[in-house]
Design a protein around this motif. Structure first.
Motif, PDB file in Angstrom:
ATOM      1  N   SER A   1      39.633  24.365  38.100  1.00 19.15           N
ATOM      2  CA  SER A   1      40.547  25.573  37.914  1.00 19.15           C
ATOM      3  C   SER A   1      40.490  26.333  38.884  1.00 19.15           C
TER       4      SER A   1
ATOM      5  N   VAL B   1      49.925  28.103  41.181  1.00 20.51           N
ATOM      6  CA  VAL B   1      49.545  28.667  39.932  1.00 20.51           C
ATOM      7  C   VAL B   1      50.833  29.112  39.217  1.00 20.51           C
TER       8      VAL B   1
ATOM      9  N   GLY C   1      46.637  28.627  35.605  1.00 20.82           N
ATOM     10  CA  GLY C   1      46.956  29.732  36.311  1.00 20.82           C
ATOM     11  C   GLY C   1      45.616  30.238  37.103  1.00 20.82           C
ATOM     12  N   MET C   2      45.849  31.352  37.678  1.00 21.15           N
ATOM     13  CA  MET C   2      44.871  31.938  38.779  1.00 21.15           C
ATOM     14  C   MET C   2      43.934  32.995  37.734  1.00 21.15           C
TER      15      MET C   2
END
Length: 855
Positions: A530, A563, A501-502
């Motif tokens: 990440s 994402v 994800g973000m």
């Protein structure tokens, strides 16, 4: 639905020098595109960009700068998250021994009650010192900025109580781009200590750097020719008396723009005039600058020619260009002792090819950009802070990288970090740079890190188990011995990190820097990139509550990256201004068409609470109901984060559990390090919780879907991972004497180690082995006598009551042990406590760049 392409097909944003110069010429500063403005987008966190968000972890941030006054000490008044990376300074010049921490809790932030305790804390800190400090710096953070604290008044009260000068240092990341940013303000605070004294015509000060100017710089000999017998520098002052003698200077030479405010204040207050000199790399410009200085000082220009130094610089430059001019293709970063745009122009004018400049330009760089556009129009400018830098791929045409950040982005090139702490200046800087470049190209120089980096890397190694004890104060929440532990913000980010994800740290920059620069070992060990961003909040964002701006930044970043969700991690700033994260998540989901969660941390709690909240939020958001006819399958492991388990321990546990499951049911083990693990959580047949951080989410899954829970670590893992500790313990207990044993770690690991000890040493009396923790202690897992340490005071008191105990815990705990202590400390590293599992700071691991930035 937003269309998202594979990030591998995307490229980092860049702009040619020619195009940027044209935009600035037509529109002034407004022509700088938003991608090159730090206030217009989320701030990307990569090792190459860490200095922007976390200058205190290395280099000179406000905390280290405030201690540049000889004999000074610093009281950091903040939520625990703001002081976490101060532990990184422990091995560098003994800075760690000069810090104390007054931690703020939620009540302090709401009521300002901590202000009444600051004078008492200052007095306790001063009383704890073997030698009386010259000055106490009180370091404040964004929390007090938003509270509107009159810290000048508080410091005056503390000064009256302690009997030593007390001055405020403002570590306000919110004001980073204001007219008085933190690094300018701290210089004004430091030089504001100087008091009027008789001037000496033969003395001049060099202002600007916190480390000394290179002694072989010709600047010193030129000043000598001008009759200056003493060229004084803050960095070379060994005593407070030497520091106060700076007030006797006839004039100040200001070598850095950040020191100009302090120089003007000294001119107004003490009558010391300021003369501005710039660090330049074009020898013709250096000559003109020295001629101007000669004129100001009333000397003949020819006396300031420094002909020999210039000749040496020209010789080094010519030699490099003749030998490597066709071979050298350069990338220039911003983490180096130079203005990257001025340096690029100087190199291009010598016929060298500059392919990339990795730096954020300002309006003040317009001249250099305009000239570069004429000489090298195709040179590209990139911002390391812009979100698309996650898509950056190394330009293999680059053969020589200058600057620590450029070196990280170009692992296959030759490297000259050029950010040694000793500051080059004048012709000496030109000569030394070209000599260093020639050594790198010839392979005679270490291609990874320069000498200063090696020293810094060595200083970051794990300290010996027996550290010198510090004084422990009885004042609640005042820590004189132990630095802050990993905060809740770091725990939340650790859970989100591997999920694809973000992660947006809703902060001004410092919290994200602490997390990524200190509390995320996967950057340093596993090279797992990440999408972790800072919201980059500024003072008006916080004051006006401009959530729409943040949502727009998130939308633009999400459009550029692949994402799967957006995770918002709160920090003290949004906690103080009561940000409505539920509404913010709805806005993000509407604008990005991505699911969004918020982890409501505030930086005042510890990492396990943040990790617990993150696990629970993910389960609530993503766990899909189990169809009635679906079989339960697989083991779910909750709580396996790098804050509790080292890389080797994690690998050992994963391998063991994988073998066990393969032997029994042949089903996979889910470690909740993929988003699909949360989506499929309701289908699991069993949950294994390996740290208290996973308990809340596990119990939610148990309550909703009836999944049984085990809270333990397999005995085989304990015996394998901690065999050295068990062997050392056997040697200590071989005489049969009864000893109290205290295990300090997270509760489930410590309890597993206790079981192993009791099984191996059955002669130990009941209750001889105690589990103690600074972190969560679940009542359902506690045994009688288990201890929760609210701070170093509780730990110290236990050892005073048990002076012969064997303590199994992180080596850092030695600081809080009584003097004398007759027991033994067996080192059981706990990253969340000391941050010392990592062998090296990410800025010093070029291998990381090869795997995560360029691929």
């Amino acid at each position: 639905m937003m269309q998202q392409q594979d990030s591998a097909l995307r490229a980092a944003y860049s702009i040619t020098v020619q195009e940027l110069a044209r935009r600035i010429e037509e529109n002034g500063a407004g022509g700088i595109p938003p991608e090159l403005r730090t206030d217009a987008h989320l701030i990307c966190n990569t090792p190459a960009a860490i200095d922007f968000n976390s200058p205190g972890a290395q280099g000179f941030g406000v905390k280290r700068a405030g201690l540049s006054v000889p004999g000074s000490i610093m009281l950091l008044v903040s939520p625990g998250c703001c002081g976490r990376n101060t532990a990184a300074l422990s091995g560098s010049g003994h800075y760690g021994e000069r810090f104390a921490y007054l931690a703020l809790d939620e009540t302090d932030i709401v009521t300002g009650s901590h202000l009444q305790r600051i004078p008492e804390a200052v007095c306790a800190f001063v009383a704890s010192r073997r030698e009386r400090p010259s000055v106490v710096m009180v370091c404040l953070t964004c929390a007090d900025a938003l509270l509107g604290t009159d810290m000048e008044r508080v410091c005056r009260k503390a000064e009256a109580a302690a009997g030593v000068p007390v001055r405020p240092c403002y570590m306000y990341a919110l004001t980073r781009e204001s007219q008085r940013p933190p690094m300018q303000a701290v210089r004004e605070t430091i030089y504001g200590l100087l008091q009027p004294r008789q001037k000496w015509a033969r003395q001049a000060n060099l202002l600007g750097f916190f480390t000394p100017v290179a002694r072989d710089s010709e600047l010193f000999s030129l000043l000598e020719k001008a009759g200056i017998r003493k060229a004084a520098e803050l960095a070379r002052c060994q005593t407070y008396e030497e520091f106060t003698s700076l007030a006797a200077a006839n004039f100040n030479l200001v070598l850095s723009d950040e020191a100009m405010g302090a120089a003007l204040a000294l001119e107004k207050r003490l009558g010391i005039p300021a003369i501005r000199l710039r660090r330049l790399y074009e020898t013709a410009k250096i000559a003109k600058q020295y001629q101007a200085l000669a004129h100001i000082l009333g000397n003949a220009p020819e006396s300031f020619a420094a002909a020999e130094a210039r000749e040496q610089a020209e010789k080094a430059a010519d030699s490099f260009c003749q030998q490597y001019g066709c071979e050298a293709v350069l990338a220039i970063g911003s983490r180096l002792n130079a203005n990257p745009f001025e340096l690029a122009l100087a190199l291009v004018r010598r016929g060298l090819a500059v392919r990339e400049i990795l730096a954020v330009p300002s309006a003040a760089d317009a001249f250099y950009l305009r000239e570069l556009a004429r000489c090298s129009p195709a040179t590209r400018i990139l911002s390391l802070l812009e979100p698309t830098m996650l898509c950056y791929r190394e330009d293999r045409a680059v053969t020589l990288a200058l600057g620590a950040d450029a070196c990280l982005c170009h692992p296959h090139a030759k490297h000259v970090t050029w950010n040694d702490e000793e500051q080059p200046f004048g012709y000496q800087a030109v000569r030394a740079l070209f000599e260093r470049m020639a050594a790198a190209m010839s392979g005679d120089e270490d291609n990874d890190i320069d000498t200063a980096d090696k020293e810094a890397a060595e200083s970051s190694d794990e300290l010996p188990v027996r550290e010198s004890p510090h004084t422990v104060s009885s004042l609640p929440r005042l820590s004189l011995a132990l630095p802050p532990f990993a905060p809740d913000t770091a725990g939340a980010a650790a859970v989100l990190y591997p999920l694809g994800g973000m992660t947006v740290i809703v902060d001004a920059g410092g919290c994200a820097g602490n997390i990524c620069g200190f509390d995320e070992p996967r950057w340093q060990e596993d090279a797992e990139p990440s999408a972790v961003f800072s919201a980059g909040l500024r003072d008006m964002d916080a004051i006006m509550g401009r959530d729409a701006n943040l949502v727009a930044k998130i939308r633009e970043a999400a459009a550029e990256l692949t994402v799967s969700f957006v995770g918002l991690v709160s920090t003290p700033v949004p906690a103080i201004i009561a940000t409505d994260f539920r509404a913010l998540c709805r806005m993000v989901e509407k604008e990005t068409c991505l699911p969004a969660i918020a982890v409501r941390t505030d930086g005042t709690q510890l990492y396990d609470r943040g990790a617990s909240a993150a696990y629970d939020a993910l389960v609530q958001k993503f766990a899909a109901p189990r169809p009635p006819d679906a079989m339960r399958t697989g083991l779910g492991v909750l709580g396996l984060t790098p804050l509790d388990f080292s890389r080797a321990e994690s690998a050992s546990l994963r391998a063991l559990l994988g073998r066990e499951e393969a032997d029994t049911a042949g089903t996979p083990v889910h470690f909740f390090d993929r988003l699909d693990d949360f989506r499929e959580a309701a289908r699991l047949k069993e949950l294994l919780v390996v740290s208290p951080a996973g308990l809340k989410a596990a119990r939610r899954l148990q309550h909703q879907w009836g999944i049984p829970i085990r809270t333990e670590l397999p005995p085989a893992f304990i015996h394998e991972a901690f065999s050295a500790i068990l062997s050392r313990l056997a040697a200590l207990l071989q005489d049969g004497q009864q000893r109290e044993i205290l295990i300090v770690h997270q509760q489930i690991l410590a309890s597993g180690l206790r079981r192993a000890i009791c099984q191996r040493f059955p002669a130990l009396s009941a209750g001889a082995v105690t589990v103690g923790s600074f972190f969560l202690l679940d009542r359902g897992l506690q045994q009688e006598g288990d201890l929760h340490f609210r701070g170093e005071q509780d730990f110290h008191a236990y050892l005073q009551a048990h002076p012969d105990a064997i303590v199994i815990g992180d080596a850092l705990l030695a600081r809080a042990m009584p003097k004398p202590f007759g027991g033994t400390l067996l080192n059981l590293p706990h990253f969340a406590l000391s941050g010392r599992k990592t062998p090296m700071h990410p800025s010093r691991t070029p291998e990381y760049a090869k795997n995560s930035i360029s691929n």
